[in-house]
Motif scaffolding. Sequence first.
Motif, PDB file in Angstrom:
ATOM      1  N   ALA A   1     -16.139  42.613  10.478  1.00 15.85           N
ATOM      2  CA  ALA A   1     -16.785  42.151   9.527  1.00 15.85           C
ATOM      3  C   ALA A   1     -16.981  43.276   8.639  1.00 15.85           C
ATOM      4  CB  ALA A   1     -18.268  41.685   9.877  1.00 15.85           C
ATOM      5  N   ARG A   2     -16.759  43.073   7.270  1.00 26.29           N
ATOM      6  CA  ARG A   2     -16.778  44.172   6.273  1.00 26.29           C
ATOM      7  C   ARG A   2     -18.427  44.576   5.941  1.00 26.29           C
ATOM      8  NH1 ARG A   2     -14.063  41.188   1.427  1.00 26.29           N
ATOM      9  NH2 ARG A   2     -15.146  39.646   1.993  1.00 26.29           N
ATOM     10  N   GLY A   3     -19.385  43.801   6.378  1.00 24.31           N
ATOM     11  CA  GLY A   3     -20.657  44.343   6.050  1.00 24.31           C
ATOM     12  C   GLY A   3     -21.056  43.953   4.958  1.00 24.31           C
ATOM     13  N   GLY A   4     -20.647  42.652   4.335  1.00 24.89           N
ATOM     14  CA  GLY A   4     -21.166  42.204   3.021  1.00 24.89           C
ATOM     15  C   GLY A   4     -20.110  41.591   2.149  1.00 24.89           C
ATOM     16  N   PRO A   5     -20.506  40.539   1.457  1.00 25.58           N
ATOM     17  CA  PRO A   5     -21.781  40.099   0.918  1.00 25.58           C
ATOM     18  C   PRO A   5     -22.368  39.146   2.103  1.00 25.58           C
ATOM     19  CG  PRO A   5     -20.447  38.783  -0.270  1.00 25.58           C
ATOM     20  CD  PRO A   5     -19.427  39.973   0.206  1.00 25.58           C
TER      21      PRO A   5
ATOM     22  N   ASN B   1     -14.752  22.523   5.221  1.00 28.74           N
ATOM     23  CA  ASN B   1     -13.772  23.191   4.670  1.00 28.74           C
ATOM     24  C   ASN B   1     -14.826  24.762   4.355  1.00 28.74           C
ATOM     25  OD1 ASN B   1     -12.311  24.981   2.900  1.00 28.74           O
ATOM     26  ND2 ASN B   1     -12.012  23.362   1.394  1.00 28.74           N
ATOM     27  N   TYR B   2     -14.920  25.583   5.475  1.00 26.66           N
ATOM     28  CA  TYR B   2     -15.747  26.594   5.535  1.00 26.66           C
ATOM     29  C   TYR B   2     -15.589  27.582   4.344  1.00 26.66           C
ATOM     30  CZ  TYR B   2     -18.924  25.590   9.226  1.00 26.66           C
ATOM     31  OH  TYR B   2     -20.003  24.900   9.856  1.00 26.66           O
TER      32      TYR B   2
ATOM     33  N   ILE C   1     -15.965  34.982  12.178  1.00 28.60           N
ATOM     34  CA  ILE C   1     -16.463  35.913  11.378  1.00 28.60           C
ATOM     35  C   ILE C   1     -15.303  35.955  10.172  1.00 28.60           C
ATOM     36  CG2 ILE C   1     -16.677  38.271  10.971  1.00 28.60           C
ATOM     37  CD1 ILE C   1     -17.961  38.283  13.966  1.00 28.60           C
ATOM     38  N   GLN C   2     -13.955  36.173  10.558  1.00 31.18           N
ATOM     39  CA  GLN C   2     -12.844  36.355   9.544  1.00 31.18           C
ATOM     40  C   GLN C   2     -12.876  34.940   8.613  1.00 31.18           C
ATOM     41  OE1 GLN C   2      -9.322  37.238  11.275  1.00 31.18           O
ATOM     42  NE2 GLN C   2      -8.149  37.611   9.284  1.00 31.18           N
ATOM     43  N   VAL C   3     -12.952  33.940   9.199  1.00 31.40           N
ATOM     44  CA  VAL C   3     -13.074  32.719   8.166  1.00 31.40           C
ATOM     45  C   VAL C   3     -13.868  32.844   7.203  1.00 31.40           C
ATOM     46  CG1 VAL C   3     -13.333  30.239   8.232  1.00 31.40           C
ATOM     47  CG2 VAL C   3     -11.981  31.127   9.944  1.00 31.40           C
ATOM     48  N   CYS C   4     -15.311  33.306   7.453  1.00 34.58           N
ATOM     49  CA  CYS C   4     -16.573  33.137   6.627  1.00 34.58           C
ATOM     50  C   CYS C   4     -16.806  34.917   5.896  1.00 34.58           C
ATOM     51  CB  CYS C   4     -17.639  32.878   7.518  1.00 34.58           C
ATOM     52  SG  CYS C   4     -17.465  31.258   8.110  1.00 34.58           S
ATOM     53  N   ASP C   5     -16.095  35.776   6.115  1.00 34.15           N
ATOM     54  CA  ASP C   5     -16.093  36.858   5.707  1.00 34.15           C
ATOM     55  C   ASP C   5     -15.610  36.844   4.196  1.00 34.15           C
ATOM     56  OD1 ASP C   5     -17.593  39.321   5.969  1.00 34.15           O
ATOM     57  OD2 ASP C   5     -15.926  40.148   6.722  1.00 34.15           O
ATOM     58  N   LEU C   6     -16.126  36.375   3.157  1.00 37.51           N
ATOM     59  CA  LEU C   6     -15.523  36.209   1.807  1.00 37.51           C
ATOM     60  C   LEU C   6     -16.430  37.055   0.746  1.00 37.51           C
ATOM     61  CD1 LEU C   6     -14.992  32.222   2.183  1.00 37.51           C
ATOM     62  CD2 LEU C   6     -13.214  34.158   2.790  1.00 37.51           C
TER      63      LEU C   6
ATOM     64  N   GLY D   1     -18.700  43.899  13.995  1.00 41.89           N
ATOM     65  CA  GLY D   1     -19.380  44.138  12.862  1.00 41.89           C
ATOM     66  C   GLY D   1     -20.596  43.281  12.450  1.00 41.89           C
ATOM     67  N   LEU D   2     -20.978  42.298  13.608  1.00 43.13           N
ATOM     68  CA  LEU D   2     -22.071  41.519  13.479  1.00 43.13           C
ATOM     69  C   LEU D   2     -23.303  42.488  12.972  1.00 43.13           C
ATOM     70  CD1 LEU D   2     -22.235  39.308  16.581  1.00 43.13           C
ATOM     71  CD2 LEU D   2     -21.520  38.751  14.486  1.00 43.13           C
TER      72      LEU D   2
END
Length: 306
Positions: free
Chosen positions: A44-48, A263-264, A299-304, A74-75
């Motif tokens: 996870a990138r840490g935001g947003p 459609n996440y 995490i990857q699906v939602c890390d936008l 990255g949680l």
Amino acid sequence: MKFTRRQFIRSAALAGAGCLVSSGMPSQLSAQMSRSRMNPEYKARGGPVRHSVMGWCFNPMPTSDLIRQGKAMGLEGIEGISQSSYKEAMDAGLKISLVSGGHGFREGPCNPKFHDKVVQGLRRSIETASDIGAKNVITFTGMRYEGMDDEAAAQRCVETWKEVLPLAESKGITLVLEHLNSRDDSHPMKGHPGYFGDDVDFCVDMIRQIGSNHFKLLFDIYHVSVMNGDVIRRIRRYHPMIGHYHTAGNPGRGELDQTQEINYPAVIHEILKTGYQGFLAHEFIPTWDDPMTSLRHGIQVCDLDA
């Protein structure tokens, strides 16, 4: 040449499908990331998006392992674990994204016989949240019971929550009411037949009656999809009253992949557009061989980006 109504509809559908393919527009299913397309090393990138995880979903994995591996990918937070594990999680650098309310979803304030248990449990949990620097405490309506009057039960819920709100407000803690679906009876944690607060619009009405910025909705995307649908419209309408989000795929409460209908990416973009800065907690029940691969995928699906 004359066309029948059926022939016209069929030809129009085929033409429309051709337009979608030629323009490269993804279908709803292809908007989900399949397991084969995920990055096995993704972090996870840490935001947003502030990712958290619901501990009970990953039983029987030891909580220590979930804490360690979740932090490594990255949680930022964790919830749904024993309070005895809070210190270990915080020492590892995770925040407690949601404190249990001291009463389960079955024994809620809609039933007068649970009034004292709910009030005492919520007060203890508010104190715990304040002590550890957590911001949210979960609460539920409870289950229907024989002879119940819906209007009286709703009023009882509102009055009970108002009893504990002064403490929550003084400590800077928000109570979040979780809406649960009552439709899925296939598994004890995929749905909750008989749950009183099974209509998200009804839950929002009670929140409005309370009228405090320290009492909000826990918007579980899976439960709303099962019970009410129209997820994005409801996020747009209710976002000022939403204090927390949960994820899971529908149907099945599994991974956020191409086998389910939500459609996440679109939902997450909508959440970010509202300015939401709280946690997104992954509360799906893993079905893949490696539960941590499931979590990394979610995490990857939602890390936008917003």
